[in-house]
Design a protein around this motif. Structure first.
Motif, PDB file in Angstrom:
ATOM      1  N   GLU A  57       1.041  -1.056   0.113  1.00 39.30           N
ATOM      2  CA  GLU A  57      -0.149  -0.070   0.061  1.00 39.30           C
ATOM      3  C   GLU A  57       0.693   1.028   0.184  1.00 39.30           C
ATOM      4  OE1 GLU A  57      -4.145   2.205   1.924  1.00 39.30           O
ATOM      5  OE2 GLU A  57      -2.305   0.186   3.825  1.00 39.30           O
ATOM      6  N   LEU A  58       1.865   1.115   1.215  1.00 35.93           N
ATOM      7  CA  LEU A  58       2.843   2.344   0.746  1.00 35.93           C
ATOM      8  C   LEU A  58       3.369   2.548  -0.858  1.00 35.93           C
ATOM      9  CD1 LEU A  58       4.388   4.364   2.349  1.00 35.93           C
ATOM     10  CD2 LEU A  58       6.453   2.246   2.975  1.00 35.93           C
ATOM     11  N   ALA A  59       3.698   1.317  -0.882  1.00 38.73           N
ATOM     12  CA  ALA A  59       4.453   1.446  -2.233  1.00 38.73           C
ATOM     13  C   ALA A  59       3.598   2.325  -3.303  1.00 38.73           C
ATOM     14  CB  ALA A  59       5.143   0.364  -2.599  1.00 38.73           C
ATOM     15  N   PHE A  60       2.310   1.410  -3.659  1.00 42.36           N
ATOM     16  CA  PHE A  60       1.785   1.705  -5.074  1.00 42.36           C
ATOM     17  C   PHE A  60       0.625   3.227  -4.621  1.00 42.36           C
ATOM     18  CE2 PHE A  60       2.303  -2.751  -6.095  1.00 42.36           C
ATOM     19  CZ  PHE A  60       2.720  -2.723  -6.946  1.00 42.36           C
ATOM     20  N   VAL A  61      -0.213   3.329  -3.563  1.00 43.33           N
ATOM     21  CA  VAL A  61      -0.705   4.114  -3.494  1.00 43.33           C
ATOM     22  C   VAL A  61      -0.170   5.732  -2.522  1.00 43.33           C
ATOM     23  CG1 VAL A  61      -2.465   5.263  -1.981  1.00 43.33           C
ATOM     24  CG2 VAL A  61      -2.591   2.454  -2.249  1.00 43.33           C
ATOM     25  N   GLU A  62       0.444   5.363  -1.849  1.00 42.95           N
ATOM     26  CA  GLU A  62       1.411   6.417  -1.280  1.00 42.95           C
ATOM     27  C   GLU A  62       2.887   7.189  -2.166  1.00 42.95           C
ATOM     28  OE1 GLU A  62       1.619   6.695   3.231  1.00 42.95           O
ATOM     29  OE2 GLU A  62       0.153   4.902   2.659  1.00 42.95           O
ATOM     30  N   LEU A  63       3.062   6.170  -2.668  1.00 43.45           N
ATOM     31  CA  LEU A  63       4.138   6.768  -3.232  1.00 43.45           C
ATOM     32  C   LEU A  63       4.754   6.342  -4.740  1.00 43.45           C
ATOM     33  CD1 LEU A  63       7.466   4.937  -1.248  1.00 43.45           C
ATOM     34  CD2 LEU A  63       6.010   7.426  -0.897  1.00 43.45           C
ATOM     35  N   GLY A  64       3.431   5.830  -5.715  1.00 38.74           N
ATOM     36  CA  GLY A  64       3.235   5.901  -6.469  1.00 38.74           C
ATOM     37  C   GLY A  64       4.425   5.073  -7.204  1.00 38.74           C
ATOM     38  N   ALA A  65       4.417   3.469  -6.999  1.00 33.50           N
ATOM     39  CA  ALA A  65       4.925   2.835  -7.453  1.00 33.50           C
ATOM     40  C   ALA A  65       4.470   2.467  -9.185  1.00 33.50           C
ATOM     41  CB  ALA A  65       5.309   1.589  -6.248  1.00 33.50           C
ATOM     42  N   GLN A  66       5.502   1.973  -9.693  1.00 27.25           N
ATOM     43  CA  GLN A  66       5.167   1.419 -10.969  1.00 27.25           C
ATOM     44  C   GLN A  66       5.010   0.013 -11.047  1.00 27.25           C
ATOM     45  OE1 GLN A  66       2.779   2.868 -13.303  1.00 27.25           O
ATOM     46  NE2 GLN A  66       2.830   4.516 -11.580  1.00 27.25           N
ATOM     47  N   ARG A  67       6.332  -0.493 -10.123  1.00 29.84           N
ATOM     48  CA  ARG A  67       6.946  -1.913 -10.742  1.00 29.84           C
ATOM     49  C   ARG A  67       7.282  -1.888  -8.580  1.00 29.84           C
ATOM     50  NH1 ARG A  67       8.605  -6.286 -12.515  1.00 29.84           N
ATOM     51  NH2 ARG A  67       9.657  -7.207 -11.082  1.00 29.84           N
ATOM     52  N   VAL A  68       7.042  -3.222  -8.485  1.00 28.72           N
ATOM     53  CA  VAL A  68       7.266  -3.496  -7.830  1.00 28.72           C
ATOM     54  C   VAL A  68       7.270  -5.185  -7.165  1.00 28.72           C
ATOM     55  CG1 VAL A  68       6.652  -4.113  -4.220  1.00 28.72           C
ATOM     56  CG2 VAL A  68       5.793  -2.150  -5.680  1.00 28.72           C
ATOM     57  N   GLN A  69       9.009  -5.290  -6.682  1.00 29.17           N
ATOM     58  CA  GLN A  69       9.272  -6.853  -6.956  1.00 29.17           C
ATOM     59  C   GLN A  69       9.501  -7.163  -5.617  1.00 29.17           C
ATOM     60  OE1 GLN A  69      12.316  -7.160 -10.197  1.00 29.17           O
ATOM     61  NE2 GLN A  69      13.763  -6.733  -8.148  1.00 29.17           N
ATOM     62  N   ILE A  70      10.086  -9.021  -5.352  1.00 29.67           N
ATOM     63  CA  ILE A  70       9.763  -9.735  -4.338  1.00 29.67           C
ATOM     64  C   ILE A  70      10.528 -10.441  -4.872  1.00 29.67           C
ATOM     65  CG2 ILE A  70       9.517 -11.097  -2.752  1.00 29.67           C
ATOM     66  CD1 ILE A  70       6.637  -9.710  -1.994  1.00 29.67           C
ATOM     67  N   ARG A  71      12.146 -10.783  -4.541  1.00 33.87           N
ATOM     68  CA  ARG A  71      13.228 -12.002  -4.578  1.00 33.87           C
ATOM     69  C   ARG A  71      13.635 -12.129  -3.198  1.00 33.87           C
ATOM     70  NH1 ARG A  71      17.166  -9.829  -8.277  1.00 33.87           N
ATOM     71  NH2 ARG A  71      19.113 -10.926  -6.758  1.00 33.87           N
ATOM     72  N   CYS A  72      13.957 -13.867  -4.087  1.00 31.50           N
ATOM     73  CA  CYS A  72      13.876 -14.612  -2.681  1.00 31.50           C
ATOM     74  C   CYS A  72      14.107 -15.793  -3.398  1.00 31.50           C
ATOM     75  CB  CYS A  72      12.962 -15.011  -2.306  1.00 31.50           C
ATOM     76  SG  CYS A  72      11.813 -15.816  -3.124  1.00 31.50           S
ATOM     77  N   ASP A  73      15.162 -16.609  -2.638  1.00 36.07           N
ATOM     78  CA  ASP A  73      15.812 -18.146  -3.130  1.00 36.07           C
ATOM     79  C   ASP A  73      14.698 -18.423  -3.619  1.00 36.07           C
ATOM     80  OD1 ASP A  73      16.773 -20.768  -2.531  1.00 36.07           O
ATOM     81  OD2 ASP A  73      18.133 -19.819  -1.747  1.00 36.07           O
ATOM     82  N   ALA A  74      14.726 -19.060  -4.131  1.00 34.18           N
ATOM     83  CA  ALA A  74      13.789 -20.342  -5.724  1.00 34.18           C
ATOM     84  C   ALA A  74      13.518 -21.407  -4.370  1.00 34.18           C
ATOM     85  CB  ALA A  74      14.066 -20.522  -6.511  1.00 34.18           C
ATOM     86  N   ASP A  75      14.132 -22.157  -2.953  1.00 40.61           N
ATOM     87  CA  ASP A  75      13.876 -23.237  -2.010  1.00 40.61           C
ATOM     88  C   ASP A  75      13.472 -22.819  -1.470  1.00 40.61           C
ATOM     89  OD1 ASP A  75      14.835 -24.824  -3.632  1.00 40.61           O
ATOM     90  OD2 ASP A  75      17.322 -24.832  -3.011  1.00 40.61           O
TER      91      ASP A  75
END
Length: 207
Positions: free
Chosen positions: A128-146
């Motif tokens: 919500e912070l990213a998209f609504v308040e900061l106007g994000a056009q992309r948000v991602q999550i990276r993690c070990d595939a396992d």
């Protein structure tokens, strides 16, 4: 585009059960306690967990993280239980590119608090912070595939698996690992919010 240091961002935000606040001097002992408890899990999944830190190391990290927040290169928050004041871990918006804007959600949670929905609750508020308040056009999550637990957080939160980067990095033990990349854009966020159990502001998120 204005200089990143001039970007407005909150120093603290709340969810139903959590206070997310930016790091400050004096956080070292609380962070050290959480890391000490959770070291076997942290060293398995997180690249930075290569050498067990001291309490002073964690205090130094807290102060560096505060500077990163002030510079707006990252927006980092300590994840704290509102009812007990216990520090559960760290989360935030990392690898910030204000020209897009683009953010990467990262998180870790102390072992005794896993499986209780705290990470998902924090992630939903960061979305919500990213998209609504900061106007994000992309948000991602990276993690070990396992890392199944981390992948489930991304999937439950509506992120789309965009690919697996093979041999993308080395673990804290020096082994090559594959990295899962989950992404979301504004339209997908709105669709997820409309169909999920997401509840904003101070109401409890149903997980």
């Amino acid at each position: 585009m204005i200089h990143p240091i001039l970007q407005e961002a909150p120093s603290s935000i709340e969810t139903g059960r959590l206070l997310l606040r930016q790091p400050m001097p004096g956080d070292g002992p609380l962070l050290f306690e959480a890391v000490e408890e959770s070291w076997p899990e942290l060293t398995r999944w997180l690249e930075w967990a290569k050498k067990k830190p001291t309490e002073m190391d964690m205090e130094e990290q807290a102060r560096h993280n505060q500077v990163r927040c002030l510079n707006r290169t990252d927006l980092i928050f300590q994840m704290i239980r509102r009812d007990q004041g216990q520090l559960l871990g760290t989360c935030g918006l990392y690898s910030v590119d204000w020209s897009v804007p683009r953010f990467e959600i990262g998180y870790w949670c102390r072992t005794s608090a896993t499986g209780q929905g705290y990470v998902s609750e924090a992630v939903h508020r960061l979305m919500e912070l990213a998209f609504v308040e900061l106007g994000a056009q992309r948000v991602q999550i990276r993690c070990d595939a396992d890392n199944i637990r981390s992948s489930k957080v991304a999937e439950r939160s509506g992120f789309i698996l965009e690919g697996i980067l093979r041999n993308e990095m080395r673990s804290s033990e020096g082994q090559l690992v594959h990295t899962a990349i989950y992404g979301m854009i504004p339209k997908e966020y709105e669709e997820w919010k409309a169909t999920s159990s997401f509840v904003r502001d101070h109401k409890k998120v149903k997980l």
